[in-house]
Design a protein around this motif. Structure first.
Motif, mmCIF file in Angstrom:
data_model
loop_
_atom_site.group_PDB
_atom_site.id
_atom_site.type_symbol
_atom_site.label_atom_id
_atom_site.label_comp_id
_atom_site.label_asym_id
_atom_site.label_seq_id
_atom_site.Cartn_x
_atom_site.Cartn_y
_atom_site.Cartn_z
ATOM 1 N N SER A 116 37.698 44.143 42.695
ATOM 2 C CA SER A 116 38.938 44.538 42.006
ATOM 3 C C SER A 116 39.587 45.746 42.683
ATOM 4 N N LYS A 121 43.451 45.424 42.435
ATOM 5 C CA LYS A 121 43.734 44.748 41.171
ATOM 6 C C LYS A 121 43.118 45.437 39.945
ATOM 7 N N ASP A 137 47.457 46.681 40.566
ATOM 8 C CA ASP A 137 48.285 45.928 39.614
ATOM 9 C C ASP A 137 47.623 45.695 38.261
ATOM 10 N N THR A 139 45.377 43.573 37.229
ATOM 11 C CA THR A 139 45.105 42.196 36.798
ATOM 12 C C THR A 139 43.615 41.888 36.657
#
Length: 203
Positions: A116, A121, A137, A139
């Motif tokens: 990640s 992410k 981001d 996510t």
């Protein structure tokens, strides 16, 4: 009998015999590529089910490299904030909650968090309002639980888990990709990790 009629009868008999269907014995190719005789071409053979190969839809080749590197290293500590990055501390917390502290689960956590971050992410560095710094981001949430979020102090690097308000639908949407990835990592680790660290519960 006229010799011409006898000759015609012999020739006619030859053509009849040569045009007769075979007895049912046929030639087939076996799995080795050799040609063999089969006595009964009507006999059905049982289909042997092919052994299923596990699929890991979320594990790209680059992600598998990270997974395999962690499996090969088999760490007991990582750079994740305490107690998450220390297997012994993490295991102790799990035991207090009555949860089996499987090393494979802990290792899957470390791999998930590494992926990640490498892919930009994670939501670990975001504030409680969900604003992520440039390059992240969010996510792949750090904590995969409804109503929970991990926050890190950029100065002290201290980690805290805070409660957030969200519906089940919002939670499913927010956590979906992370849960799918962690699940594949966990399955892959359990299928391929053959060792057991000293002091680790690997049940």
């Amino acid at each position: 009998m006229n010799s011409k009629l006898l000759l015609a009868a012999i020739v006619g008999g030859f053509f009849l015999l040569s045009g007769k269907k075979s007895s049912g014995k046929s030639t087939v190719t076996d799995t080795t590529g050799d040609v063999t005789d089969s006595e009964d071409t009507e006999t059905e053979t049982e289909d042997v089910p092919a052994k299923e190969t596990p699929t890991y839809k979320t594990l790209t080749s680059s992600r598998k490299k990270i997974v395999n590197s962690y499996i090969n290293m088999s760490p007991m500590k990582t750079n994740e904030p305490l107690p998450f990055g220390d297997y012994i501390m993490w295991a102790s917390d799990k035991q207090k909650l009555g949860i089996p502290p499987l090393y494979q689960d802990w290792l899957a956590n470390q791999i998930y968090w590494q992926i990640s971050k490498v892919e930009g992410k994670t939501d670990l560095y975001s504030d409680i309002m969900g604003v992520n710094p440039t390059g992240f981001d969010g996510t792949l949430p750090y904590v995969l639980q409804q109503g929970k979020k991990a926050l890190i102090d950029p100065e002290t690097k201290g980690l805290q888990i805070v409660d957030i308000t969200e519906s089940k639908e919002q939670s499913n949407k927010r956590l979906g990709k992370g849960i799918a990835l962690w699940t594949d990592i966990n399955k892959f680790v359990k299928a391929n990790y053959k060792g057991c660290n000293q002091g680790a519960y690997c049940g």
